[in-house]
Design a protein around this motif. Structure first.
Motif: not given
Length: 83
Positions: A1-12, A67-71
């Motif tokens: 699991m890459n970092l982006l997927e971990k962040k998505r799971l964290w947001l969920m 990606v929340w940095r570029y919202v």
């Protein structure tokens, strides 16, 4: 699991927690802090239903794809549609 997927799971996970807290907070406000037992037992199933529907809606509309940095404004409109 890459970092982006971990962040998505964290947001969920954060969305699940905040949705549950908001719903139970609304129940507490409605009943002035003394939630009746009948509503407590129903509240668990209502909470599960609301979380499933809200997460499915967010997923379908692509809220977790960005990606929340570029919202930007487009993402804001997507979130408002989901809500």
């Amino acid at each position: 699991m890459n970092l982006l997927e971990k962040k998505r799971l964290w947001l969920m996970a954060m969305d699940i927690l905040l949705l549950a807290l908001a719903l139970w907070g609304a129940f507490a406000l409605r009943f002035e802090g003394n939630i009746p037992a009948a509503f407590t037992s129903r509240g668990v199933s209502i909470t599960a239903f609301v979380i499933l529907v809200r997460l499915a809606t967010f997923w379908q509309l692509g809220v977790y794809k960005g990606v929340w940095r570029y919202v930007g404004m487009t993402d804001l409109l997507t979130i408002l549609k989901a809500i």
